[in-house]
Design an enzyme around this catalytic site. Sequence first.
Site, PDB file in Angstrom:
ATOM      1  N   GLY A  38      30.112  57.453  27.491  1.00  0.00           N
ATOM      2  CA  GLY A  38      31.121  57.889  28.474  1.00  0.00           C
ATOM      3  C   GLY A  38      32.451  58.153  27.790  1.00  0.00           C
ATOM      4  O   GLY A  38      33.070  59.212  27.969  1.00  0.00           O
ATOM      5  N   HIS A  39      32.900  57.186  26.979  1.00  0.00           N
ATOM      6  CA  HIS A  39      34.139  57.372  26.218  1.00  0.00           C
ATOM      7  C   HIS A  39      34.021  58.602  25.308  1.00  0.00           C
ATOM      8  O   HIS A  39      34.948  59.400  25.195  1.00  0.00           O
ATOM      9  CB  HIS A  39      34.414  56.156  25.328  1.00  0.00           C
ATOM     10  CG  HIS A  39      34.605  54.873  26.068  1.00  0.00           C
ATOM     11  ND1 HIS A  39      33.688  53.848  26.021  1.00  0.00           N
ATOM     12  CD2 HIS A  39      35.612  54.428  26.862  1.00  0.00           C
ATOM     13  CE1 HIS A  39      34.131  52.837  26.745  1.00  0.00           C
ATOM     14  NE2 HIS A  39      35.289  53.148  27.273  1.00  0.00           N
ATOM     15  N   GLN A  63      46.179  44.231  33.050  1.00  0.00           N
ATOM     16  CA  GLN A  63      45.391  44.823  34.133  1.00  0.00           C
ATOM     17  C   GLN A  63      44.217  43.934  34.544  1.00  0.00           C
ATOM     18  O   GLN A  63      43.423  44.304  35.393  1.00  0.00           O
ATOM     19  CB  GLN A  63      44.917  46.231  33.766  1.00  0.00           C
ATOM     20  CG  GLN A  63      43.843  46.301  32.702  1.00  0.00           C
ATOM     21  CD  GLN A  63      43.576  47.736  32.283  1.00  0.00           C
ATOM     22  OE1 GLN A  63      44.412  48.402  31.675  1.00  0.00           O
ATOM     23  NE2 GLN A  63      42.399  48.251  32.610  1.00  0.00           N
ATOM     24  N   GLY A 149      38.139  59.252  32.802  1.00  0.00           N
ATOM     25  CA  GLY A 149      36.802  59.386  33.370  1.00  0.00           C
ATOM     26  C   GLY A 149      36.807  59.274  34.886  1.00  0.00           C
ATOM     27  O   GLY A 149      37.562  58.492  35.461  1.00  0.00           O
ATOM     28  N   GLN A 150      35.930  60.049  35.503  1.00  0.00           N
ATOM     29  CA  GLN A 150      35.690  59.948  36.950  1.00  0.00           C
ATOM     30  C   GLN A 150      35.287  58.534  37.345  1.00  0.00           C
ATOM     31  O   GLN A 150      35.595  58.084  38.447  1.00  0.00           O
ATOM     32  CB  GLN A 150      34.563  60.906  37.342  1.00  0.00           C
ATOM     33  CG  GLN A 150      34.083  60.742  38.782  1.00  0.00           C
ATOM     34  CD  GLN A 150      32.832  61.537  39.081  1.00  0.00           C
ATOM     35  OE1 GLN A 150      32.229  62.127  38.176  1.00  0.00           O
ATOM     36  NE2 GLN A 150      32.445  61.579  40.333  1.00  0.00           N
ATOM     37  N   ASP A 152      36.447  55.773  36.879  1.00  0.00           N
ATOM     38  CA  ASP A 152      37.565  55.022  37.447  1.00  0.00           C
ATOM     39  C   ASP A 152      38.423  55.991  38.269  1.00  0.00           C
ATOM     40  O   ASP A 152      39.540  56.343  37.894  1.00  0.00           O
ATOM     41  CB  ASP A 152      38.375  54.376  36.325  1.00  0.00           C
ATOM     42  CG  ASP A 152      37.515  53.423  35.504  1.00  0.00           C
ATOM     43  OD1 ASP A 152      37.264  52.312  35.969  1.00  0.00           O
ATOM     44  OD2 ASP A 152      37.046  53.818  34.409  1.00  0.00           O
ATOM     45  N   GLN A 155      41.942  55.087  39.406  1.00  0.00           N
ATOM     46  CA  GLN A 155      42.835  55.104  38.243  1.00  0.00           C
ATOM     47  C   GLN A 155      43.364  56.522  38.002  1.00  0.00           C
ATOM     48  O   GLN A 155      44.549  56.712  37.721  1.00  0.00           O
ATOM     49  CB  GLN A 155      42.066  54.594  37.025  1.00  0.00           C
ATOM     50  CG  GLN A 155      42.770  54.761  35.700  1.00  0.00           C
ATOM     51  CD  GLN A 155      42.048  54.015  34.586  1.00  0.00           C
ATOM     52  OE1 GLN A 155      42.150  52.811  34.494  1.00  0.00           O
ATOM     53  NE2 GLN A 155      41.312  54.723  33.759  1.00  0.00           N
ATOM     54  N   SER A 188      31.320  49.475  29.650  1.00  0.00           N
ATOM     55  CA  SER A 188      31.341  48.415  28.645  1.00  0.00           C
ATOM     56  C   SER A 188      30.837  47.102  29.243  1.00  0.00           C
ATOM     57  O   SER A 188      30.323  46.244  28.530  1.00  0.00           O
ATOM     58  CB  SER A 188      32.766  48.219  28.117  1.00  0.00           C
ATOM     59  OG  SER A 188      33.274  49.452  27.639  1.00  0.00           O
TER      60      SER A 188
HETATM   61  P1  AMP Z   1      37.725  51.822  29.589  1.00  0.00           P
HETATM   62  O1  AMP Z   1      37.517  51.603  28.132  1.00  0.00           O
HETATM   63  O2  AMP Z   1      36.698  51.191  30.461  1.00  0.00           O
HETATM   64  O3  AMP Z   1      39.146  51.528  30.027  1.00  0.00           O
HETATM   65  O4  AMP Z   1      37.534  53.378  29.815  1.00  0.00           O
HETATM   66  C1  AMP Z   1      38.300  54.320  29.082  1.00  0.00           C
HETATM   67  C2  AMP Z   1      38.116  55.671  29.725  1.00  0.00           C
HETATM   68  O5  AMP Z   1      36.732  56.030  29.704  1.00  0.00           O
HETATM   69  C3  AMP Z   1      38.549  55.698  31.198  1.00  0.00           C
HETATM   70  O6  AMP Z   1      39.216  56.909  31.475  1.00  0.00           O
HETATM   71  C4  AMP Z   1      37.225  55.603  31.915  1.00  0.00           C
HETATM   72  O7  AMP Z   1      37.256  56.172  33.204  1.00  0.00           O
HETATM   73  C5  AMP Z   1      36.320  56.395  30.995  1.00  0.00           C
HETATM   74  N1  AMP Z   1      34.925  56.031  31.227  1.00  0.00           N
HETATM   75  C6  AMP Z   1      34.401  54.788  31.317  1.00  0.00           C
HETATM   76  N2  AMP Z   1      33.085  54.848  31.611  1.00  0.00           N
HETATM   77  C7  AMP Z   1      32.776  56.165  31.718  1.00  0.00           C
HETATM   78  C8  AMP Z   1      31.576  56.885  32.014  1.00  0.00           C
HETATM   79  N3  AMP Z   1      30.422  56.259  32.261  1.00  0.00           N
HETATM   80  N4  AMP Z   1      31.634  58.231  32.032  1.00  0.00           N
HETATM   81  C9  AMP Z   1      32.793  58.888  31.789  1.00  0.00           C
HETATM   82  N5  AMP Z   1      33.951  58.267  31.513  1.00  0.00           N
HETATM   83  C10 AMP Z   1      33.945  56.925  31.481  1.00  0.00           C
END
Ligand code: AMP
Length: 298
Positions: A38-39, A63, A149-150, A152, A155, A188
């Site tokens: 996703g990232h 957060q 990412g969608q 969140d 967010q 994660s």
């Molecule tokens: P995080 O590390 O969880 O804070 O996520 C960092 C970025 O990755 C944020 O913009 C999330 O929305 C995005 N993200 C997390 N999981 C996914 C996913 N499965 N698909 C797309 N983007 C994601």
Amino acid sequence: MVREIMQVVETIEALREARAALTGRVGLVPTMGALHAGHLSLVEQARAECDAVMVSIFVNPTQFGPNEDLSRYPRDLAHDLSLLERAGVDVVFTPTPELMYPPDFQTWVEVAEVSKGLEGERRPGHFRGVATVVAKLFNLFQPHAAYFGQKDAQQVVVIKRMVLDLNFPLEIIVCPTQREADGLALSSRNVYLNADQRRAAAVLSRALLAAGAAYEGGERHPEKLRAAMLAVLQAEPLAQPEYVSAADARTLQELTLPGETPVLLSMAVRVGTTRLIDNMLLPPALNNRADLTAVLGR
Ligand code: AMP
């Protein structure tokens, strides 16, 4: 200019220096590490649209609520850096909490209305922490575009509002949720799930798809869409729904009447002690980068 070798910077001075050396369009991907596909989809999109890509890895303590998973949040910096290097990232910023929040820190960003419902209601202070750290990252990186990412969705709405209200000179790009083969949104936090819980966790996306199918079959009543999601969730004994929502995708206000406005279906569900979230736009055809970027928030 695109650097040949990925630079990893740990101080504000080194970050500013690395940023100053970049020319052209600069994209930023903020993350908390424990990186997955996703990232990497955000990095790839940034790579395609920008001359240089910068990534932050920072598990932002402000957060997390007092009873949340800050201390056990997965961390694997070495693996993250090797993934980012392979993905062609130019600069990675890996600050410590002390660097981001020195002892006398006292300035916070609060995005009032759109932070209130959904995740904000169940995670008091969460979006204050998110908006504050993202504002700091925008000031530090001075990106032309930032990729979110969608997954969140709230967010995204909060950050877009902040960008408008505080006049940050950048574009927010929203990339679709990346999923496992059974539909589970990559996260994660999925590493917390045992084998049974992992199987059960696919129920979130099944619930969204059920509501999506009802919508495609002509159902427009938000209460019926929420009921369609809840019925699927309740059939899974390992899943405890916290909320299901059918909200206006621009304002995040819960819908009470059927209408033609884009709808954000969303939910939080506990599977064991793990809290999972997922969402989908209606009509279903809107779940692509261009429409997500245009339709969520503002
Ligand atoms: P995080 O590390 O969880 O804070 O996520 C960092 C970025 O990755 C944020 O913009 C999330 O929305 C995005 N993200 C997390 N999981 C996914 C996913 N499965 N698909 C797309 N983007 C994601």
